[in-house]
Design a protein around this motif. Structure first.
Motif, short mmCIF file in Angstrom:
data_model
loop_
_atom_site.label_atom_id
_atom_site.label_comp_id
_atom_site.label_asym_id
_atom_site.label_seq_id
_atom_site.Cartn_x
_atom_site.Cartn_y
_atom_site.Cartn_z
N PRO A 158 0.84 -1.21 0.00
CA PRO A 158 0.00 0.00 0.00
C PRO A 158 0.87 1.26 0.00
CG PRO A 158 -0.45 -1.39 1.93
CD PRO A 158 0.72 -1.98 1.23
N VAL A 159 0.35 2.32 -0.61
CA VAL A 159 1.03 3.60 -0.56
C VAL A 159 0.43 4.38 0.59
CG1 VAL A 159 1.56 5.73 -1.81
CG2 VAL A 159 1.32 3.57 -3.07
N VAL A 160 1.28 4.81 1.52
CA VAL A 160 0.78 5.50 2.71
C VAL A 160 1.43 6.87 2.83
CG1 VAL A 160 0.59 5.40 5.23
CG2 VAL A 160 0.41 3.30 3.88
N ASP A 161 0.61 7.91 2.92
CA ASP A 161 1.12 9.27 3.15
C ASP A 161 0.50 9.81 4.42
OD1 ASP A 161 2.66 9.73 0.71
OD2 ASP A 161 0.72 9.58 -0.29
N VAL A 162 1.30 10.53 5.20
CA VAL A 162 0.80 11.11 6.44
C VAL A 162 1.01 12.63 6.42
CG1 VAL A 162 1.13 11.20 8.94
CG2 VAL A 162 1.18 9.01 7.77
N TYR A 163 -0.01 13.37 6.81
CA TYR A 163 0.06 14.83 6.83
C TYR A 163 -0.41 15.34 8.18
CZ TYR A 163 -0.52 13.84 1.83
OH TYR A 163 -0.40 13.32 0.56
N PRO A 164 0.21 16.45 8.65
CA PRO A 164 -0.41 17.11 9.80
C PRO A 164 -1.74 17.71 9.35
CG PRO A 164 1.61 18.25 9.13
CD PRO A 164 1.43 17.10 8.19
N ILE A 165 -2.73 17.74 10.24
CA ILE A 165 -4.06 18.19 9.86
C ILE A 165 -4.07 19.61 9.28
CG2 ILE A 165 -4.61 18.82 12.26
CD1 ILE A 165 -7.16 17.55 9.65
N GLU A 166 -3.24 20.49 9.83
CA GLU A 166 -3.22 21.88 9.34
C GLU A 166 -2.79 21.92 7.87
OE1 GLU A 166 -2.59 21.43 13.50
OE2 GLU A 166 -1.28 20.81 11.87
N HIS A 167 -1.82 21.09 7.54
CA HIS A 167 -1.31 21.03 6.18
C HIS A 167 -2.41 20.53 5.22
CE1 HIS A 167 1.66 20.15 3.00
NE2 HIS A 167 0.96 19.07 2.79
N TRP A 168 -3.17 19.58 5.69
CA TRP A 168 -4.23 18.98 4.89
C TRP A 168 -5.36 19.97 4.60
CZ3 TRP A 168 -4.54 14.55 2.24
CH2 TRP A 168 -5.80 14.07 1.87
N MET A 169 -5.66 20.83 5.59
CA MET A 169 -6.77 21.79 5.46
C MET A 169 -6.50 22.83 4.37
SD MET A 169 -9.22 21.30 7.92
CE MET A 169 -10.02 22.82 8.41
N LYS A 170 -5.24 23.11 4.12
CA LYS A 170 -4.90 24.18 3.18
C LYS A 170 -5.43 23.90 1.77
CE LYS A 170 -0.86 26.24 5.30
NZ LYS A 170 0.15 25.41 5.95
N GLY A 171 -6.06 24.89 1.20
CA GLY A 171 -6.49 24.78 -0.19
C GLY A 171 -7.69 23.88 -0.42
N LEU A 172 -8.36 23.47 0.64
CA LEU A 172 -9.54 22.64 0.46
C LEU A 172 -10.77 23.52 0.27
CD1 LEU A 172 -9.16 19.93 3.23
CD2 LEU A 172 -8.81 19.65 0.79
N SER A 173 -11.76 22.98 -0.40
CA SER A 173 -13.00 23.73 -0.58
C SER A 173 -13.65 23.95 0.78
CB SER A 173 -13.96 22.95 -1.47
OG SER A 173 -14.45 21.84 -0.76
N LYS A 174 -14.48 24.97 0.85
CA LYS A 174 -15.11 25.33 2.12
C LYS A 174 -15.97 24.17 2.65
CE LYS A 174 -17.32 29.14 4.38
NZ LYS A 174 -18.25 30.24 4.29
N THR A 175 -16.70 23.52 1.74
CA THR A 175 -17.56 22.41 2.19
C THR A 175 -16.72 21.29 2.78
OG1 THR A 175 -17.66 21.94 -0.17
CG2 THR A 175 -19.72 22.56 0.90
N PHE A 176 -15.59 21.01 2.14
CA PHE A 176 -14.76 19.91 2.65
C PHE A 176 -14.12 20.31 3.98
CE2 PHE A 176 -11.26 16.71 2.34
CZ PHE A 176 -12.11 15.62 2.39
N GLN A 177 -13.81 21.59 4.13
CA GLN A 177 -13.28 22.05 5.42
C GLN A 177 -14.31 21.85 6.53
OE1 GLN A 177 -11.27 25.81 5.65
NE2 GLN A 177 -10.35 25.57 3.63
N ILE A 178 -15.58 22.09 6.18
CA ILE A 178 -16.65 21.88 7.17
C ILE A 178 -16.67 20.41 7.59
CG2 ILE A 178 -19.16 21.86 7.54
CD1 ILE A 178 -19.28 24.34 5.67
N LYS A 179 -16.55 19.52 6.61
CA LYS A 179 -16.55 18.08 6.92
C LYS A 179 -15.41 17.75 7.89
CE LYS A 179 -16.63 13.52 4.84
NZ LYS A 179 -16.65 12.75 3.59
N ILE A 180 -14.24 18.34 7.65
CA ILE A 180 -13.10 18.07 8.51
C ILE A 180 -13.33 18.62 9.92
CG2 ILE A 180 -10.64 18.54 8.88
CD1 ILE A 180 -10.26 18.25 5.89
N LEU A 181 -13.93 19.82 9.99
CA LEU A 181 -14.24 20.39 11.32
C LEU A 181 -15.19 19.48 12.08
CD1 LEU A 181 -14.66 24.21 10.59
CD2 LEU A 181 -12.79 23.09 11.78
N VAL A 182 -16.18 18.94 11.39
CA VAL A 182 -17.13 18.02 12.02
C VAL A 182 -16.38 16.77 12.50
CG1 VAL A 182 -19.15 16.53 11.67
CG2 VAL A 182 -19.14 18.85 10.73
#
Length: 122
Positions: free
Chosen positions: A85-109
């Motif tokens: 498997p290919v596995v990548d790990v990101y800090p959550i702050e890094h992942w949030m950058k550049g995401l659509s607003k709706t997807f950011q809401i999903k992450i906040l939830v």
């Protein structure tokens, strides 16, 4: 992270979806490989939530929020267990950058739910 949860229908829908996908992750045999990878990568993991799932030609690409600090993205061959498997790990702050607003809401939830999980499992 400047956005706040407001209890909207969108948030409620995400909450239901996240609850269901989390249940499957921890209880479905078909998700066992994903769960094992998450546990191997984060031995101290207390909770995980499915953020996105992209079924590809021959593989599944799934991103999980691990506890409240990291996102792990796993690409898993659907038919061949021997393919690493290919596995990548990101800090959550890094992942949030550049995401659509709706997807950011999903992450906040998801973060909110993860905080509750961790609080309850103490």
């Amino acid at each position: 992270m400047g956005m706040k949860l407001k209890g909207t229908l969108t948030e409620q829908a995400y909450r239901e979806e996240l609850k269901a996908s989390k249940f499957h992750l921890f209880n479905d045999m078909s998700k066992r490989r994903f769960l094992n990878i998450i546990r191997k990568t984060f031995p101290a993991m207390r909770t995980a939530h499915v953020l996105s799932w992209i079924p590809d030609q021959g593989e599944d690409i799934i991103s999980f929020l691990v506890d409240t600090h990291s996102v792990i993205k796993i690409e898993l061959d659907r038919y061949d267990d021997t393919v690493t498997p290919v596995v990548d790990v990101y800090p959550i702050e890094h992942w949030m950058k550049g995401l659509s607003k709706t997807f950011q809401i999903k992450i906040l939830v998801a973060l909110d739910m993860a905080k509750n999980d961790m609080y309850q499992s103490n």
